[in-house]
Write a protein that holds these residues in place. Structure first.
Motif, PDB file in Angstrom:
ATOM      1  N   VAL A 198      98.129   7.746 124.474  1.00  0.00           N
ATOM      2  CA  VAL A 198      97.673   7.352 125.809  1.00  0.00           C
ATOM      3  C   VAL A 198      96.932   6.018 125.712  1.00  0.00           C
ATOM      4  CG1 VAL A 198      96.153   7.945 127.739  1.00  0.00           C
ATOM      5  CG2 VAL A 198      97.567   9.722 126.685  1.00  0.00           C
ATOM      6  N   ALA A 199      96.071   5.888 124.706  1.00  0.00           N
ATOM      7  CA  ALA A 199      95.323   4.648 124.518  1.00  0.00           C
ATOM      8  C   ALA A 199      96.252   3.464 124.271  1.00  0.00           C
ATOM      9  CB  ALA A 199      94.352   4.800 123.347  1.00  0.00           C
ATOM     10  N   CYS A 200      97.345   3.699 123.552  1.00  0.00           N
ATOM     11  CA  CYS A 200      98.297   2.633 123.206  1.00  0.00           C
ATOM     12  C   CYS A 200      99.273   2.314 124.335  1.00  0.00           C
ATOM     13  CB  CYS A 200      99.114   3.042 121.989  1.00  0.00           C
ATOM     14  SG  CYS A 200      98.194   3.169 120.454  1.00  0.00           S
ATOM     15  N   GLY A 201      99.337   3.155 125.364  1.00  0.00           N
ATOM     16  CA  GLY A 201     100.335   2.981 126.418  1.00  0.00           C
ATOM     17  C   GLY A 201     101.672   3.596 126.097  1.00  0.00           C
ATOM     18  N   ARG A 202     101.743   4.421 125.055  1.00  0.00           N
ATOM     19  CA  ARG A 202     102.997   5.086 124.695  1.00  0.00           C
ATOM     20  C   ARG A 202     103.218   6.358 125.500  1.00  0.00           C
ATOM     21  NH1 ARG A 202     101.557   4.242 118.352  1.00  0.00           N
ATOM     22  NH2 ARG A 202     102.300   2.073 118.171  1.00  0.00           N
ATOM     23  N   LEU A 203     102.152   6.887 126.050  1.00  0.00           N
ATOM     24  CA  LEU A 203     102.197   7.979 127.017  1.00  0.00           C
ATOM     25  C   LEU A 203     101.376   7.552 128.224  1.00  0.00           C
ATOM     26  CD1 LEU A 203     101.470  11.118 124.771  1.00  0.00           C
ATOM     27  CD2 LEU A 203     103.667  10.565 125.846  1.00  0.00           C
ATOM     28  N   ASN A 204     101.792   7.996 129.409  1.00  0.00           N
ATOM     29  CA  ASN A 204     100.990   7.738 130.601  1.00  0.00           C
ATOM     30  C   ASN A 204      99.821   8.712 130.715  1.00  0.00           C
ATOM     31  OD1 ASN A 204     104.104   7.082 131.947  1.00  0.00           O
ATOM     32  ND2 ASN A 204     102.517   5.502 131.974  1.00  0.00           N
ATOM     33  N   GLY A 205     100.010   9.913 130.234  1.00  0.00           N
ATOM     34  CA  GLY A 205      98.960  10.912 130.339  1.00  0.00           C
ATOM     35  C   GLY A 205      99.196  12.043 129.369  1.00  0.00           C
ATOM     36  N   TYR A 206      98.213  12.923 129.275  1.00  0.00           N
ATOM     37  CA  TYR A 206      98.269  14.029 128.314  1.00  0.00           C
ATOM     38  C   TYR A 206      97.399  15.162 128.836  1.00  0.00           C
ATOM     39  CZ  TYR A 206      96.844  16.750 124.230  1.00  0.00           C
ATOM     40  OH  TYR A 206      96.562  17.773 123.375  1.00  0.00           O
ATOM     41  N   TYR A 207      97.848  16.401 128.569  1.00  0.00           N
ATOM     42  CA  TYR A 207      97.010  17.561 128.878  1.00  0.00           C
ATOM     43  C   TYR A 207      97.328  18.671 127.884  1.00  0.00           C
ATOM     44  CZ  TYR A 207     100.891  20.352 130.666  1.00  0.00           C
ATOM     45  OH  TYR A 207     102.062  21.080 130.759  1.00  0.00           O
ATOM     46  N   GLU A 208      96.358  19.529 127.660  1.00  0.00           N
ATOM     47  CA  GLU A 208      96.592  20.698 126.820  1.00  0.00           C
ATOM     48  C   GLU A 208      95.466  21.697 127.007  1.00  0.00           C
ATOM     49  OE1 GLU A 208      97.788  21.922 122.213  1.00  0.00           O
ATOM     50  OE2 GLU A 208      97.821  19.824 122.852  1.00  0.00           O
ATOM     51  N   ARG A 209      95.822  22.983 126.967  1.00  0.00           N
ATOM     52  CA  ARG A 209      94.846  24.068 126.948  1.00  0.00           C
ATOM     53  C   ARG A 209      94.699  24.548 125.512  1.00  0.00           C
ATOM     54  NH1 ARG A 209      91.898  28.121 128.275  1.00  0.00           N
ATOM     55  NH2 ARG A 209      92.409  30.321 128.040  1.00  0.00           N
ATOM     56  N   GLY A 210      93.477  24.947 125.136  1.00  0.00           N
ATOM     57  CA  GLY A 210      93.284  25.599 123.854  1.00  0.00           C
ATOM     58  C   GLY A 210      92.858  24.697 122.718  1.00  0.00           C
ATOM     59  N   LEU A 211      92.489  23.446 123.014  1.00  0.00           N
ATOM     60  CA  LEU A 211      92.026  22.561 121.952  1.00  0.00           C
ATOM     61  C   LEU A 211      90.601  22.900 121.553  1.00  0.00           C
ATOM     62  CD1 LEU A 211      93.335  19.062 123.132  1.00  0.00           C
ATOM     63  CD2 LEU A 211      94.463  20.733 121.639  1.00  0.00           C
ATOM     64  N   ASN A 212      90.262  22.538 120.334  1.00  0.00           N
ATOM     65  CA  ASN A 212      88.904  22.660 119.838  1.00  0.00           C
ATOM     66  C   ASN A 212      88.298  21.267 119.678  1.00  0.00           C
ATOM     67  OD1 ASN A 212      88.520  25.630 119.270  1.00  0.00           O
ATOM     68  ND2 ASN A 212      90.425  25.251 118.143  1.00  0.00           N
ATOM     69  N   PRO A 213      86.959  21.172 119.539  1.00  0.00           N
ATOM     70  CA  PRO A 213      86.343  19.842 119.461  1.00  0.00           C
ATOM     71  C   PRO A 213      86.945  18.936 118.396  1.00  0.00           C
ATOM     72  CG  PRO A 213      84.649  21.500 119.789  1.00  0.00           C
ATOM     73  CD  PRO A 213      85.935  22.246 119.585  1.00  0.00           C
ATOM     74  N   TRP A 214      87.305  19.499 117.242  1.00  0.00           N
ATOM     75  CA  TRP A 214      87.878  18.655 116.192  1.00  0.00           C
ATOM     76  C   TRP A 214      89.255  18.107 116.566  1.00  0.00           C
ATOM     77  CZ3 TRP A 214      86.143  23.704 115.034  1.00  0.00           C
ATOM     78  CH2 TRP A 214      87.096  24.708 115.165  1.00  0.00           C
ATOM     79  N   ASP A 215      89.947  18.734 117.515  1.00  0.00           N
ATOM     80  CA  ASP A 215      91.248  18.234 117.950  1.00  0.00           C
ATOM     81  C   ASP A 215      91.125  16.985 118.811  1.00  0.00           C
ATOM     82  OD1 ASP A 215      92.873  20.408 116.872  1.00  0.00           O
ATOM     83  OD2 ASP A 215      92.005  21.654 118.449  1.00  0.00           O
ATOM     84  N   TYR A 216      90.065  16.920 119.631  1.00  0.00           N
ATOM     85  CA  TYR A 216      90.006  15.858 120.637  1.00  0.00           C
ATOM     86  C   TYR A 216      88.808  14.914 120.536  1.00  0.00           C
ATOM     87  CZ  TYR A 216      86.840  19.061 123.198  1.00  0.00           C
ATOM     88  OH  TYR A 216      85.818  19.893 123.557  1.00  0.00           O
ATOM     89  N   ALA A 217      87.830  15.195 119.693  1.00  0.00           N
ATOM     90  CA  ALA A 217      86.604  14.393 119.703  1.00  0.00           C
ATOM     91  C   ALA A 217      86.881  12.920 119.450  1.00  0.00           C
ATOM     92  CB  ALA A 217      85.608  14.937 118.673  1.00  0.00           C
ATOM     93  N   ALA A 218      87.628  12.609 118.413  1.00  0.00           N
ATOM     94  CA  ALA A 218      87.916  11.209 118.083  1.00  0.00           C
ATOM     95  C   ALA A 218      88.943  10.622 119.052  1.00  0.00           C
ATOM     96  CB  ALA A 218      88.419  11.094 116.647  1.00  0.00           C
ATOM     97  N   GLY A 219      90.035  11.336 119.289  1.00  0.00           N
ATOM     98  CA  GLY A 219      91.107  10.811 120.135  1.00  0.00           C
ATOM     99  C   GLY A 219      90.677  10.575 121.566  1.00  0.00           C
TER     100      GLY A 219
END
Length: 266
Positions: A198-219
């Motif tokens: 998403v940051a690079c413009g390779r996807l317009n958007g993103y969603y997901e259920r069930g992530l944990n902090p280590w999955d998304y904190a940096a990204g």
């Protein structure tokens, strides 16, 4: 946060991610197998997940002994400095297990609960993404920027699926309704890479259920510093319940549609 602390945390995160990425890229056994399972028989841990987390936590203990830790494979300590490292030694473990290239090392540093540094190293892509709060997001020397927001019907959306059968069934129902309303859906297998895409413009958007902090904190920090909004259900931050990332305008549209579809349920 001082500029000196920002620089130190970024340097430590980059070196830890580089070391772990090299171990994972160059040390992957030809006969790599499953070492353990977590939430279900298909939610796997390999010996390399464990080895990479041990490498990262050992390095952090040497460089920043007063800091806390939260790692996917069990590392956890409180620390006394106000800094906590949130670590996913391999985000995209199933991809790694099968020899697919979409996996990464994800390391975030939080200060008093807020992500201030994020590094996502994707060795098989030859890319390392990084961000410091308030200073933008980069891949190498290239500053990252989200793609201008299209309408939902023209949006390429990334997502992922959980490992429990009941959750997958609910996610499939959300996807069934959403797919006819967007350009297309991509399922890459690494939440951290999807957020960087998403940051690079390779996807317009993103969603997901069930992530944990280590999955998304940096990204998520990298996506925000590239111009995206991130969150969960309307008015709430990203969480295990739901994580959404997209440029402004598209974010509100996508988040609203996911709320209508009950994407946080199941």
């Amino acid at each position: 946060m001082s500029d000196t602390l920002k620089a130190e945390l970024l340097a430590v995160a980059l070196e830890a991610a580089e070391r772990a990425g090299a171990l994972l890229r160059d040390g992957r056994p030809a006969d790599l197998g499953v070492a353990a399972t977590k939430t279900s028989s298909i939610d796997v841990v390999t010996e390399m997940d464990i080895a990479a987390e041990k490498l990262i936590t050992g390095f952090l203990a040497e460089r920043r002994p007063e800091d806390g830790l939260l790692g996917e494979e069990g590392a956890s300590s409180e620390g006394s400095s106000g800094v906590r490292w949130v670590i996913d030694p391999i985000d995209g473990t199933v991809n790694y297990l099968y020899g697919l290239p979409s996996w990464c090392v994800s390391i975030a540093a939080e200060l008093d609960g807020e992500a201030v540094v994020g590094v996502v190293a994707a060795p098989m892509r030859g890319e390392t993404y990084r961000a410091v709060l308030g200073e933008g997001a980069y891949a190498g020397e290239r500053r990252l920027s989200v793609r201008p927001a299209p309408g939902l019907d023209q949006a390429l959306i990334g997502t992922g699926f959980g490992y429990l059968a009941s959750r997958r069934a609910a996610q499939a129902e959300v996807l069934r309704s959403l797919l006819p309303q967007v350009r297309d859906i991509r399922r890459g297998g690494s939440a951290a890479i999807d957020l960087c895409d998403v940051a690079c413009g390779r996807l317009n958007g993103y969603y997901e259920r069930g992530l944990n902090p280590w999955d998304y904190a940096a990204g998520a920090l990298i996506a925000r510093e590239a111009g995206a909004l991130t969150g969960g259900r309307p008015g709430e931050p990203a969480s295990t319940e739901l994580t959404v990332a997209a440029p402004p305008v598209l974010f509100e549209t996508l988040q609203g549609r996911l709320e209508e579809l009950g994407a946080w349920q199941g």
